[in-house]
Scaffold this active site. Structure first.
Site, short mmCIF file in Angstrom:
data_model
loop_
_atom_site.label_atom_id
_atom_site.label_comp_id
_atom_site.label_asym_id
_atom_site.label_seq_id
_atom_site.Cartn_x
_atom_site.Cartn_y
_atom_site.Cartn_z
N ASN A 244 8.05 14.92 1.97
CA ASN A 244 7.92 13.77 1.10
C ASN A 244 9.34 13.21 0.93
O ASN A 244 10.16 13.78 0.22
CB ASN A 244 7.34 14.22 -0.25
CG ASN A 244 7.11 13.06 -1.18
OD1 ASN A 244 7.46 11.91 -0.87
ND2 ASN A 244 6.54 13.35 -2.34
N ARG B 91 4.26 12.25 3.67
CA ARG B 91 3.53 11.60 2.58
C ARG B 91 3.94 10.12 2.53
O ARG B 91 5.13 9.80 2.44
CB ARG B 91 3.88 12.26 1.25
CG ARG B 91 3.16 11.58 0.12
CD ARG B 91 3.73 11.94 -1.21
NE ARG B 91 2.99 11.25 -2.26
CZ ARG B 91 3.47 10.97 -3.43
NH1 ARG B 91 4.72 11.30 -3.74
NH2 ARG B 91 2.74 10.35 -4.33
N HIS C 217 -2.18 8.51 -5.74
CA HIS C 217 -2.50 9.94 -5.92
C HIS C 217 -3.72 10.37 -5.11
O HIS C 217 -4.36 11.38 -5.43
CB HIS C 217 -2.80 10.28 -7.40
CG HIS C 217 -1.67 10.06 -8.35
ND1 HIS C 217 -1.86 9.57 -9.62
CD2 HIS C 217 -0.34 10.28 -8.23
CE1 HIS C 217 -0.70 9.48 -10.24
NE2 HIS C 217 0.25 9.90 -9.42
N GLY D 30 -0.15 13.47 -14.83
CA GLY D 30 1.23 13.96 -14.80
C GLY D 30 2.10 12.89 -15.40
O GLY D 30 1.64 12.11 -16.24
N GLY E 262 3.14 10.31 -13.74
CA GLY E 262 2.25 9.24 -13.32
C GLY E 262 0.84 9.78 -13.51
O GLY E 262 0.65 10.99 -13.41
N ARG F 218 5.15 4.20 -18.00
CA ARG F 218 4.41 3.01 -17.56
C ARG F 218 3.31 2.68 -18.56
O ARG F 218 2.68 3.58 -19.12
CB ARG F 218 3.76 3.26 -16.19
CG ARG F 218 4.75 3.35 -15.06
CD ARG F 218 4.06 3.75 -13.77
NE ARG F 218 4.75 4.85 -13.15
CZ ARG F 218 4.22 5.65 -12.22
NH1 ARG F 218 2.99 5.45 -11.79
NH2 ARG F 218 4.92 6.64 -11.71
N ASP G 125 8.22 12.77 -21.91
CA ASP G 125 7.76 14.09 -21.49
C ASP G 125 6.76 14.65 -22.50
O ASP G 125 7.06 14.75 -23.69
CB ASP G 125 8.99 15.03 -21.38
CG ASP G 125 8.63 16.33 -20.69
OD1 ASP G 125 7.70 17.02 -21.16
OD2 ASP G 125 9.29 16.64 -19.69
N ARG H 295 5.81 17.49 -23.18
CA ARG H 295 6.23 18.69 -23.95
C ARG H 295 6.98 18.27 -25.22
O ARG H 295 6.79 18.86 -26.29
CB ARG H 295 7.13 19.60 -23.10
CG ARG H 295 6.33 20.39 -22.09
CD ARG H 295 7.21 20.99 -21.06
NE ARG H 295 7.75 19.95 -20.16
CZ ARG H 295 8.18 20.18 -18.94
NH1 ARG H 295 8.16 21.40 -18.45
NH2 ARG H 295 8.63 19.21 -18.18
N GLY I 296 -2.31 17.77 -16.93
CA GLY I 296 -3.69 18.25 -16.76
C GLY I 296 -3.76 19.76 -16.55
O GLY I 296 -4.68 20.42 -17.03
N GLU I 297 -2.78 20.30 -15.83
CA GLU I 297 -2.80 21.75 -15.56
C GLU I 297 -2.19 22.56 -16.70
O GLU I 297 -2.60 23.70 -16.93
CB GLU I 297 -1.99 22.05 -14.27
CG GLU I 297 -2.66 21.52 -13.02
CD GLU I 297 -1.76 21.60 -11.79
OE1 GLU I 297 -0.87 22.47 -11.74
OE2 GLU I 297 -1.94 20.76 -10.88
N GLU J 59 -0.71 18.79 -3.12
CA GLU J 59 -0.64 17.67 -2.18
C GLU J 59 0.00 18.07 -0.86
O GLU J 59 -0.40 17.60 0.20
CB GLU J 59 0.13 16.50 -2.83
CG GLU J 59 -0.68 15.82 -3.92
CD GLU J 59 0.16 15.06 -4.92
OE1 GLU J 59 0.81 15.72 -5.77
OE2 GLU J 59 0.18 13.83 -4.87
P1 AMP Z 1 4.01 15.80 -12.90
O1 AMP Z 1 4.36 14.35 -12.77
O2 AMP Z 1 2.67 16.13 -12.34
O3 AMP Z 1 5.11 16.70 -12.43
O4 AMP Z 1 3.87 16.07 -14.48
C1 AMP Z 1 4.95 15.91 -15.37
C2 AMP Z 1 4.42 15.99 -16.78
O5 AMP Z 1 3.81 17.27 -16.96
C3 AMP Z 1 5.48 15.84 -17.85
O6 AMP Z 1 5.04 14.97 -18.87
C4 AMP Z 1 5.58 17.24 -18.41
O7 AMP Z 1 5.93 17.21 -19.75
C5 AMP Z 1 4.18 17.75 -18.23
N1 AMP Z 1 4.16 19.21 -18.34
C6 AMP Z 1 4.68 20.10 -17.48
N2 AMP Z 1 4.55 21.35 -17.99
C7 AMP Z 1 3.95 21.22 -19.21
C8 AMP Z 1 3.55 22.11 -20.25
N3 AMP Z 1 3.77 23.41 -20.11
N4 AMP Z 1 2.96 21.62 -21.36
C9 AMP Z 1 2.76 20.29 -21.49
N5 AMP Z 1 3.12 19.40 -20.55
C10 AMP Z 1 3.71 19.84 -19.44
#
Ligand code: AMP
Length: 392
Positions: free
Chosen positions: A7, A88, A177, A205, A207, A236, A278, A280, A328-329, A379
């Site tokens: 990527n 990608r 995505h 995530g 995005g 966004r 973020d 978190r 989501g995860e 991915e």
């Molecule tokens: P991604 O773009 O898929 O890498 O997702 C990034 C997002 O996932 C960010 O907003 C992170 O704060 C969130 N994220 C990652 N780990 C955690 C967690 N343990 N609890 C809550 N959000 C998380």
């Protein structure tokens, strides 16, 4: 057989080398600050993470450094061990409804589509050209983020705008995505042991997008011409009243670049929480009673629920809702907040099962009318799988 998934960003190169068809990751990593000073890379091998500085003056050099690492770690003996490299690509327009082997025509179409993905497609082209130089015997493939969404019907991909904007300027919904939505929906069907399913896949995530998938085919998705449609994201805005743009441009004298920056980089969770993009940090803020963070999460969840409800109706029901990507995860709170709003549809969360991060798991109760799952996305693996299919 060894297949490399890559990527390429404008100053980065993410890679993962697989032994296929076993789908075993041999080495993975990220080259950063390519073409800048203080460039460096991290690699992960045998559970160990190593960070090194290197002069990565361009993507070609980054691939050369990668080859040296692969050889010195005894992952490959010669360049020819790598049979194919899957790239990608963010935007495939309506040219590509599946992954393809890259030839001159494919490369020129990816270049042409740069107008629709100015931050991503030019970087991918640079990555492809560099890979071609460094791995002259490898087959190069392109895996498009938009391809999975090409099955969306006309009534869902057209905008109610002057028709010549579509015919002359290709203005329509392409989504994004797609590689993740495809991976997650395929995995969900494997778990359900059937393919005649109606799924809602939530890639949430930084995005974020949601797709409706019927019998393995995407019928609608929340992102649009660009990845700034649908859900509220880290920075966004997602869906807004289009007329806000000319109104604010007039009021503030912002030019197109400034307004584009505002809706892509200064909006979303960041704008409402006034704290962070973020999730978190938003969760921490909520725990401390921060009103802006509470509001940001409410709006964020509301938009996700809106799309799930919309696709539930559109598909005339749903077998499973899947949560994937960073939030989501990992965010049990966000999944809980979303599913709580879906109780009206007979969808219920198993609180104990939901108390987990990054694990594939059923999180709805036995009596829930729709099963809810966490399905960690992959991915890179999807790129390697598609590449293997193409070179077979
Ligand atoms: P991604 O773009 O898929 O890498 O997702 C990034 C997002 O996932 C960010 O907003 C992170 O704060 C969130 N994220 C990652 N780990 C955690 C967690 N343990 N609890 C809550 N959000 C998380």
């Amino acid at each position: 057989m060894k297949i490399l998934s890559v990527n390429a960003g404008s100053s980065s190169l993410k890679f993962q080398l697989y032994k296929m068809p076993e789908e075993k990751v041999l080495i993975s990593g990220l080259m950063e600050r390519i073409g800048m000073d203080n460039s460096f890379y991290t690699i992960k091998i045998n559970g160990e993470k190593i960070k090194k500085e290197a002069n990565l003056e361009n993507h070609e050099k980054a691939f050369e450094v990668l080859v040296d690492e692969l050889k010195s770690n005894n992952v490959i003996d010669s360049l020819n061990d790598i049979k194919a490299i899957g790239h990608r690509i963010v935007q495939g327009g309506d040219y590509f409804d599946k992954s393809v082997i890259i030839d001159d025509d494919v490369l020129s179409k990816i270049e042409e589509l740069s107008a629709l993905a100015p931050l991503h497609n030019p970087a991918a082209v640079t990555g492809i050209k560099a890979a071609k130089e460094v791995f002259p015997n490898a087959i190069l493939t392109a895996v498009f983020d938009t391809a999975f969404h090409q099955t969306i019907p006309e009534e869902n991909y057209l905008y109610a705008l002057p028709y010549n904007w579509y015919t002359d300027y290709k203005v329509r919904k392409y989504g994004a995505h797609g590689t993740s939505h495809k991976f997650v929906s395929q995995r969900m069907n494997e778990i359900l042991k059937r393919t005649d399913t109606k799924l809602i896949t939530c890639h949430i995530g930084n995005g974020a997008s949601i797709s409706a998938v019927v019998n393995g085919k995407c019928v609608n998705t929340s992102m649009g011409l660009t990845p700034n449609a649908g859900l509220i994201m880290g920075t966004r805005c997602g869906d807004i009243d289009a007329s806000i743009i000319p109104y604010i441009m007039q009021k503030t004298n912002m030019d197109t670049k400034q307004i584009d920056n505002a809706i892509n980089k200064e909006s979303g969770l960041l704008a409402i929480s006034r704290k962070s993009s973020d999730s978190r940090d938003i969760e921490d803020g909520i725990k401390n009673g921060d009103k802006n963070c509470i509001l940001a999460q409410k709006m964020y969840v509301r938009r996700i629920v809106d799309y799930i409800a919309k696709y539930y109706v559109e598909m005339n029901g749903c077998d499973a809702i899947c949560f994937t990507a960073g939030i989501g995860e990992n965010s049990a709170d966000t999944r809980r907040d979303v599913i709580k709003e879906l109780n009206v549809l007979g969808i219920y969360l198993d609180e104990d099962a939901n108390n987990v991060r990054g694990k594939e798991r059923l999180i709805s109760t036995k009596d829930s009318k729709v099963q809810c799952y966490i399905i960690p996305t992959d991915e890179e693996l999807m790129i390697a799988r598609d590449t293997l299919e193409l070179i077979k």
